[in-house]
Motif scaffolding. Structure first.
Motif, PDB file in Angstrom:
ATOM      1  N   ASP A   1       0.770  -1.047  -0.134  1.00 21.63           N
ATOM      2  CA  ASP A   1       0.322   0.082  -0.341  1.00 21.63           C
ATOM      3  C   ASP A   1       1.175   0.919  -0.372  1.00 21.63           C
ATOM      4  O   ASP A   1       0.552   1.767  -0.522  1.00 21.63           O
ATOM      5  CB  ASP A   1      -0.795   0.283   1.124  1.00 21.63           C
ATOM      6  CG  ASP A   1      -2.443  -1.021   1.338  1.00 21.63           C
ATOM      7  OD1 ASP A   1      -2.065  -1.098  -0.309  1.00 21.63           O
ATOM      8  OD2 ASP A   1      -2.632  -0.717   1.911  1.00 21.63           O
TER       9      ASP A   1
ATOM     10  N   CYS B   1       2.799   1.494  -3.742  1.00 25.44           N
ATOM     11  CA  CYS B   1       1.430   2.295  -3.784  1.00 25.44           C
ATOM     12  C   CYS B   1       0.840   3.544  -4.668  1.00 25.44           C
ATOM     13  O   CYS B   1       1.193   4.792  -4.948  1.00 25.44           O
ATOM     14  CB  CYS B   1       0.484   0.913  -4.501  1.00 25.44           C
ATOM     15  SG  CYS B   1       0.650  -0.497  -5.149  1.00 25.44           S
ATOM     16  N   SER B   2       0.930   4.208  -2.798  1.00 25.81           N
ATOM     17  CA  SER B   2       0.634   5.220  -2.698  1.00 25.81           C
ATOM     18  C   SER B   2       1.765   6.133  -2.829  1.00 25.81           C
ATOM     19  O   SER B   2       1.492   7.384  -3.355  1.00 25.81           O
ATOM     20  CB  SER B   2       0.648   5.736  -1.522  1.00 25.81           C
ATOM     21  OG  SER B   2       1.489   5.609  -0.139  1.00 25.81           O
TER      22      SER B   2
ATOM     23  N   GLU C   1       3.776   6.173  -8.508  1.00 22.54           N
ATOM     24  CA  GLU C   1       2.938   6.099  -9.196  1.00 22.54           C
ATOM     25  C   GLU C   1       3.325   4.959 -10.303  1.00 22.54           C
ATOM     26  O   GLU C   1       2.984   4.563 -10.701  1.00 22.54           O
ATOM     27  CB  GLU C   1       2.559   7.327 -10.068  1.00 22.54           C
ATOM     28  CG  GLU C   1       1.730   7.217 -10.638  1.00 22.54           C
ATOM     29  CD  GLU C   1       1.161   8.363 -11.884  1.00 22.54           C
ATOM     30  OE1 GLU C   1       1.204   8.375 -13.212  1.00 22.54           O
ATOM     31  OE2 GLU C   1       1.309   9.430 -11.487  1.00 22.54           O
TER      32      GLU C   1
ATOM     33  N   ALA D   1       2.585   1.640  -8.315  1.00 23.76           N
ATOM     34  CA  ALA D   1       1.357   1.247  -8.630  1.00 23.76           C
ATOM     35  C   ALA D   1       0.800   0.768  -9.665  1.00 23.76           C
ATOM     36  O   ALA D   1       0.251  -0.109  -9.924  1.00 23.76           O
ATOM     37  CB  ALA D   1       0.896   2.218  -8.758  1.00 23.76           C
ATOM     38  N   THR D   2       2.028   1.592 -11.202  1.00 23.10           N
ATOM     39  CA  THR D   2       0.898   0.339 -12.396  1.00 23.10           C
ATOM     40  C   THR D   2       1.495  -0.662 -12.917  1.00 23.10           C
ATOM     41  O   THR D   2       0.034  -1.243 -13.913  1.00 23.10           O
ATOM     42  CB  THR D   2       1.777   1.834 -13.467  1.00 23.10           C
ATOM     43  OG1 THR D   2       1.390   3.460 -12.939  1.00 23.10           O
ATOM     44  CG2 THR D   2       1.103   1.793 -14.905  1.00 23.10           C
TER      45      THR D   2
ATOM     46  N   TRP E   1       2.277  -1.861 -10.058  1.00 14.94           N
ATOM     47  CA  TRP E   1       1.603  -4.095  -9.808  1.00 14.94           C
ATOM     48  C   TRP E   1       0.414  -3.701 -10.317  1.00 14.94           C
ATOM     49  O   TRP E   1      -0.113  -5.665  -9.884  1.00 14.94           O
ATOM     50  CB  TRP E   1       1.388  -2.693  -8.122  1.00 14.94           C
ATOM     51  CG  TRP E   1       1.244  -4.090  -7.184  1.00 14.94           C
ATOM     52  CD1 TRP E   1       0.045  -3.863  -6.313  1.00 14.94           C
ATOM     53  CD2 TRP E   1       1.435  -4.783  -6.404  1.00 14.94           C
ATOM     54  NE1 TRP E   1      -0.368  -4.800  -5.457  1.00 14.94           N
ATOM     55  CE2 TRP E   1       1.047  -5.482  -5.559  1.00 14.94           C
ATOM     56  CE3 TRP E   1       3.139  -5.285  -6.439  1.00 14.94           C
ATOM     57  CZ2 TRP E   1       1.529  -6.675  -4.568  1.00 14.94           C
ATOM     58  CZ3 TRP E   1       3.482  -6.427  -5.771  1.00 14.94           C
ATOM     59  CH2 TRP E   1       2.872  -7.328  -4.431  1.00 14.94           C
ATOM     60  N   ALA E   2      -0.354  -3.242 -10.133  1.00 12.96           N
ATOM     61  CA  ALA E   2      -1.587  -3.269 -10.760  1.00 12.96           C
ATOM     62  C   ALA E   2      -2.303  -4.403 -12.011  1.00 12.96           C
ATOM     63  O   ALA E   2      -2.862  -4.937 -12.041  1.00 12.96           O
ATOM     64  CB  ALA E   2      -2.541  -2.107 -11.227  1.00 12.96           C
TER      65      ALA E   2
END
Length: 152
Positions: free
Chosen positions: A57, A60-61, A64, A67-68, A70-71
């Motif tokens: 978490d 991801c925060s 960016e 987060a991209t 990881w998604a």
């Protein structure tokens, strides 16, 4: 120097350290995506662990780019490969990274880094022969000049 005195998590260092201060010279998307895939491969064994969940978490925060990646839900298995490590005292050192699992410790694996050629060995020998002051002088000057402070 930051890796020795501050945060020792490689993912945090690579994704959250500004490029000017990042020891990991290779920021190629393929390498970064593979790193996130390695983390996901380990993460699946710790889905109920609050520390692992909090770490993902946080990443991801804070990033960016992380987060991209990881998604995308990619999973990767560690393999040997060449990486460039940036050191302000001696320049870039090309290293071969070999990853292996440690079967006697559940979920553990080890990375061994060795210079890829004679230039890398020479730079590593030069770095190891320096005093702590000599190794850190370039880093301290960089922080003073570009970040307006004195490193811890």
């Amino acid at each position: 120097p930051g890796f020795l005195t501050e945060e020792r998590n490689l993912v945090r260092n690579v994704f959250l350290t500004p490029g000017c201060c990042n020891a990991y010279a290779s920021t190629e998307q393929e390498h970064l995506a593979r790193m996130v895939g390695y983390l996901r491969a380990a993460y699946v064994k710790h889905l109920q662990d609050p520390e692992w969940c909090a770490f993902v978490d946080e990443m991801c925060s804070e990033s960016e780019q992380f987060a991209t990646m990881w998604a995308r839900n990619d999973v990767a298995v560690p393999v040997g490969r060449t990486r460039r490590i940036h050191n302000l005292a001696v320049g870039e050192i090309e290293m071969v990274m070999t990853s292996m699992s440690l079967p006697s410790i559940a979920g553990a694996w080890l990375q061994v880094w060795t210079p890829a050629g004679e230039i890398g060995w020479e730079r590593l020998r030069r770095l190891l022969a320096m005093t702590e002051h000599e190794r850190n002088a370039s880093w301290q000057e960089h922080v003073r000049r570009y970040h307006g402070g004195v490193p811890a």
